[in-house]
Design a protein around this motif. Structure first.
Motif, PDB file in Angstrom:
ATOM      1  N   LYS A 130       0.785  -1.229   0.000  1.00 25.76           N
ATOM      2  CA  LYS A 130       0.000   0.000   0.000  1.00 25.76           C
ATOM      3  C   LYS A 130       0.825   1.292   0.000  1.00 25.76           C
ATOM      4  O   LYS A 130       0.255   2.386   0.024  1.00 25.76           O
ATOM      5  CB  LYS A 130      -0.986   0.014   1.176  1.00 25.76           C
ATOM      6  N   ALA A 131       2.146   1.174  -0.086  1.00 22.93           N
ATOM      7  CA  ALA A 131       2.934   2.370  -0.378  1.00 22.93           C
ATOM      8  C   ALA A 131       2.454   2.993  -1.689  1.00 22.93           C
ATOM      9  O   ALA A 131       2.596   4.196  -1.907  1.00 22.93           O
ATOM     10  CB  ALA A 131       4.422   2.016  -0.478  1.00 22.93           C
ATOM     11  N   PHE A 132       1.862   2.178  -2.546  1.00 24.14           N
ATOM     12  CA  PHE A 132       1.311   2.661  -3.815  1.00 24.14           C
ATOM     13  C   PHE A 132       0.301   3.789  -3.600  1.00 24.14           C
ATOM     14  O   PHE A 132       0.166   4.676  -4.452  1.00 24.14           O
ATOM     15  CB  PHE A 132       0.648   1.492  -4.540  1.00 24.14           C
ATOM     16  N   ASP A 133      -0.393   3.778  -2.476  1.00 23.12           N
ATOM     17  CA  ASP A 133      -1.425   4.777  -2.222  1.00 23.12           C
ATOM     18  C   ASP A 133      -0.850   6.165  -1.950  1.00 23.12           C
ATOM     19  O   ASP A 133      -1.604   7.140  -1.879  1.00 23.12           O
ATOM     20  CB  ASP A 133      -2.312   4.330  -1.060  1.00 23.12           C
ATOM     21  N   GLU A 134       0.464   6.261  -1.811  1.00 22.11           N
ATOM     22  CA  GLU A 134       1.094   7.560  -1.566  1.00 22.11           C
ATOM     23  C   GLU A 134       1.555   8.253  -2.852  1.00 22.11           C
ATOM     24  O   GLU A 134       1.944   9.423  -2.809  1.00 22.11           O
ATOM     25  CB  GLU A 134       2.282   7.396  -0.617  1.00 22.11           C
ATOM     26  N   ILE A 135       1.524   7.556  -3.990  1.00 20.46           N
ATOM     27  CA  ILE A 135       1.993   8.196  -5.218  1.00 20.46           C
ATOM     28  C   ILE A 135       0.839   8.939  -5.893  1.00 20.46           C
ATOM     29  O   ILE A 135      -0.335   8.582  -5.728  1.00 20.46           O
ATOM     30  CB  ILE A 135       2.642   7.185  -6.181  1.00 20.46           C
ATOM     31  N   ASP A 136       1.160   9.966  -6.652  1.00 17.95           N
ATOM     32  CA  ASP A 136       0.141  10.824  -7.259  1.00 17.95           C
ATOM     33  C   ASP A 136      -0.467  10.217  -8.516  1.00 17.95           C
ATOM     34  O   ASP A 136      -1.684  10.097  -8.628  1.00 17.95           O
ATOM     35  CB  ASP A 136       0.730  12.202  -7.589  1.00 17.95           C
ATOM     36  N   ASP A 137       0.361   9.839  -9.473  1.00 13.71           N
ATOM     37  CA  ASP A 137      -0.136   9.313 -10.742  1.00 13.71           C
ATOM     38  C   ASP A 137      -0.185   7.796 -10.670  1.00 13.71           C
ATOM     39  O   ASP A 137       0.777   7.106 -11.029  1.00 13.71           O
ATOM     40  CB  ASP A 137       0.750   9.778 -11.898  1.00 13.71           C
ATOM     41  N   LEU A 153      -0.880  -6.030  -6.926  1.00 10.94           N
ATOM     42  CA  LEU A 153      -0.865  -4.718  -6.284  1.00 10.94           C
ATOM     43  C   LEU A 153      -1.926  -4.686  -5.194  1.00 10.94           C
ATOM     44  O   LEU A 153      -3.086  -5.026  -5.435  1.00 10.94           O
ATOM     45  CB  LEU A 153      -1.156  -3.636  -7.323  1.00 10.94           C
ATOM     46  N   LEU A 154      -1.518  -4.287  -3.994  1.00 11.56           N
ATOM     47  CA  LEU A 154      -2.415  -4.136  -2.850  1.00 11.56           C
ATOM     48  C   LEU A 154      -2.690  -2.650  -2.669  1.00 11.56           C
ATOM     49  O   LEU A 154      -1.760  -1.869  -2.438  1.00 11.56           O
ATOM     50  CB  LEU A 154      -1.749  -4.704  -1.594  1.00 11.56           C
ATOM     51  N   THR A 155      -3.956  -2.227  -2.768  1.00  9.48           N
ATOM     52  CA  THR A 155      -4.228  -0.794  -2.762  1.00  9.48           C
ATOM     53  C   THR A 155      -5.662  -0.479  -2.352  1.00  9.48           C
ATOM     54  O   THR A 155      -6.560  -1.311  -2.506  1.00  9.48           O
ATOM     55  CB  THR A 155      -3.957  -0.193  -4.162  1.00  9.48           C
ATOM     56  N   SER A 156      -5.831   0.731  -1.850  1.00 10.80           N
ATOM     57  CA  SER A 156      -7.173   1.272  -1.604  1.00 10.80           C
ATOM     58  C   SER A 156      -7.481   2.383  -2.600  1.00 10.80           C
ATOM     59  O   SER A 156      -8.392   3.177  -2.383  1.00 10.80           O
ATOM     60  CB  SER A 156      -7.270   1.810  -0.167  1.00 10.80           C
ATOM     61  N   GLY A 157      -6.703   2.459  -3.687  1.00  9.23           N
ATOM     62  CA  GLY A 157      -6.930   3.487  -4.683  1.00  9.23           C
ATOM     63  C   GLY A 157      -6.538   4.881  -4.220  1.00  9.23           C
ATOM     64  O   GLY A 157      -7.028   5.881  -4.741  1.00  9.23           O
ATOM     65  N   GLY A 158      -5.657   4.946  -3.239  1.00 11.23           N
ATOM     66  CA  GLY A 158      -5.203   6.235  -2.738  1.00 11.23           C
ATOM     67  C   GLY A 158      -6.104   6.860  -1.696  1.00 11.23           C
ATOM     68  O   GLY A 158      -5.812   7.938  -1.182  1.00 11.23           O
ATOM     69  N   ARG A 181      -2.576  -8.359 -11.098  1.00 16.79           N
ATOM     70  CA  ARG A 181      -3.733  -8.606 -10.245  1.00 16.79           C
ATOM     71  C   ARG A 181      -3.834  -7.523  -9.181  1.00 16.79           C
ATOM     72  O   ARG A 181      -2.828  -7.104  -8.628  1.00 16.79           O
ATOM     73  CB  ARG A 181      -3.613  -9.974  -9.564  1.00 16.79           C
ATOM     74  N   LEU A 182      -5.060  -7.109  -8.892  1.00 21.15           N
ATOM     75  CA  LEU A 182      -5.294  -6.134  -7.831  1.00 21.15           C
ATOM     76  C   LEU A 182      -5.977  -6.797  -6.646  1.00 21.15           C
ATOM     77  O   LEU A 182      -6.859  -7.656  -6.815  1.00 21.15           O
ATOM     78  CB  LEU A 182      -6.165  -4.976  -8.327  1.00 21.15           C
ATOM     79  N   THR A 183      -5.559  -6.394  -5.452  1.00 24.09           N
ATOM     80  CA  THR A 183      -6.222  -6.794  -4.218  1.00 24.09           C
ATOM     81  C   THR A 183      -6.689  -5.525  -3.518  1.00 24.09           C
ATOM     82  O   THR A 183      -5.886  -4.643  -3.222  1.00 24.09           O
ATOM     83  CB  THR A 183      -5.263  -7.568  -3.298  1.00 24.09           C
ATOM     84  N   ALA A 184      -7.990  -5.425  -3.303  1.00 22.47           N
ATOM     85  CA  ALA A 184      -8.556  -4.257  -2.629  1.00 22.47           C
ATOM     86  C   ALA A 184      -8.319  -4.366  -1.131  1.00 22.47           C
ATOM     87  O   ALA A 184      -8.528  -5.415  -0.530  1.00 22.47           O
ATOM     88  CB  ALA A 184     -10.052  -4.153  -2.919  1.00 22.47           C
ATOM     89  N   ALA A 185      -7.888  -3.254  -0.518  1.00 22.60           N
ATOM     90  CA  ALA A 185      -7.566  -3.253   0.906  1.00 22.60           C
ATOM     91  C   ALA A 185      -7.947  -1.922   1.515  1.00 22.60           C
ATOM     92  O   ALA A 185      -8.024  -0.906   0.823  1.00 22.60           O
ATOM     93  CB  ALA A 185      -6.068  -3.507   1.111  1.00 22.60           C
ATOM     94  N   GLY A 186      -8.201  -1.932   2.809  1.00 16.84           N
ATOM     95  CA  GLY A 186      -8.489  -0.700   3.537  1.00 16.84           C
ATOM     96  C   GLY A 186      -9.909  -0.658   4.064  1.00 16.84           C
ATOM     97  O   GLY A 186     -10.837  -0.394   3.307  1.00 16.84           O
ATOM     98  N   GLY A 187     -10.070  -0.930   5.345  1.00 14.59           N
ATOM     99  CA  GLY A 187     -11.364  -0.791   6.003  1.00 14.59           C
ATOM    100  C   GLY A 187     -12.419  -1.782   5.562  1.00 14.59           C
ATOM    101  O   GLY A 187     -13.618  -1.539   5.749  1.00 14.59           O
ATOM    102  N   ILE A 188     -12.021  -2.908   4.993  1.00 19.47           N
ATOM    103  CA  ILE A 188     -12.995  -3.895   4.530  1.00 19.47           C
ATOM    104  C   ILE A 188     -13.452  -4.752   5.708  1.00 19.47           C
ATOM    105  O   ILE A 188     -12.642  -5.322   6.434  1.00 19.47           O
ATOM    106  CB  ILE A 188     -12.411  -4.775   3.415  1.00 19.47           C
ATOM    107  N   ARG A 189     -14.760  -4.845   5.872  1.00 20.99           N
ATOM    108  CA  ARG A 189     -15.382  -5.639   6.920  1.00 20.99           C
ATOM    109  C   ARG A 189     -16.641  -6.295   6.354  1.00 20.99           C
ATOM    110  O   ARG A 189     -17.031  -6.047   5.212  1.00 20.99           O
ATOM    111  CB  ARG A 189     -15.737  -4.762   8.135  1.00 20.99           C
TER     112      ARG A 189
END
Length: 245
Positions: A130-137, A153-158, A181-189
């Motif tokens: 999820k360091a990916f969520d810190e980049i702009d583009d 890629l593990l991400t919450s889309g920024g 492949r994308l894996t959605a992450a962040g606050g999933i319950r």
């Protein structure tokens, strides 16, 4: 409910051997194993990885991150990351993926570092975390990761959560289709997992299920709740072989 045609893979983030066993027994399709969850996860010991492999049959993603804090790593830290990856290559390479990442001081992808880590991983698939969520583009970043040979890629889309970042996640998933492949992450319950799947079109989710008394350990109830929220029509992932005894 999520589209029943999307094969959902449920990944649970765990911080120790016992939690890994608990999550596997609860039905997780995949585990992400870290140390120091309170700082977002660092590299677990080789002994911990070996023991989890011995006691479960669940596919395993292993964090390679030398410390908490930012993702801009010194040369010595990069060396430690490559050494940890080399150690992982001596284990069960059919079940392990490496989770790692690095940014420049300006929060761009650290391309030389990532190339060296992917090269070191060899046959092991590499997941950018999820360091990916810190980049702009992020769309350009995704293309760079594909070019580098990163497989997931593990991400919450920024955004702060996957649900808030659903529109961006959907765009990234469309762009990455068939290449990464994308894996959605962040606050999933349990209460929002169906929405995340529906709005993103991503069939892989990542979440923690912390125990109330010990947030570093895993509560199987939270894992069961997410799986139940995906059943019956939304739960079409691969059959899980269960823990080793």
């Amino acid at each position: 409910m999520p589209n029943p045609q999307i094969p959902v893979i449920v990944e649970v983030c765990v911080g120790d051997v016992h939690s890994a066993i608990v999550a596997a027994e609860a039905g997780a399709d995949r585990l992400e194993l870290c140390a120091d969850l309170s700082v977002g996860g660092t590299t677990p010991s080789l002994g911990t990885v070996r023991t989890v492999l011995r006691h479960t049959r669940t596919p395993l993603r292993v964090m390679v991150r030398p410390r908490g804090g930012d993702f801009h790593f010194a040369t010595s830290e990069a060396e430690a990351m490559r050494t940890d990856i080399a150690a992982l290559r001596t284990l069960d390479t059919d079940r392990i993926e490496v989770v790692t990442g690095g940014l420049t001081s300006a929060r761009h992808l650290d391309i030389p570092l990532m190339k060296s880590l992917v090269d070191e991983a060899g046959p092991l698939p590499v997941v950018f975390h999820k360091a990916f969520d810190e980049i702009d583009d992020q769309e350009e970043g995704l293309e760079t990761l594909v070019d580098l040979g990163v497989t997931s890629l593990l991400t919450s889309g920024g955004a702060a959560t996957a649900l808030e970042g659903a529109a961006r996640l959907h765009t990234l998933a469309q762009r990455a289709r068939g290449r990464l492949r994308l894996t959605a992450a962040g606050g999933i319950r349990a209460h929002n997992v169906a929405q995340v799947l529906r709005h993103t079109g991503i069939g892989e989710i990542h979440f923690r299920s912390p125990s109330s008394g010990s947030p570093e350990t895993t509560d199987p109830g939270g894992v069961h709740a997410v799986l139940e929220a995906l059943s019956p029509s939304g739960r079409t992932g691969p059959p899980h072989p269960g823990p080793r005894r």
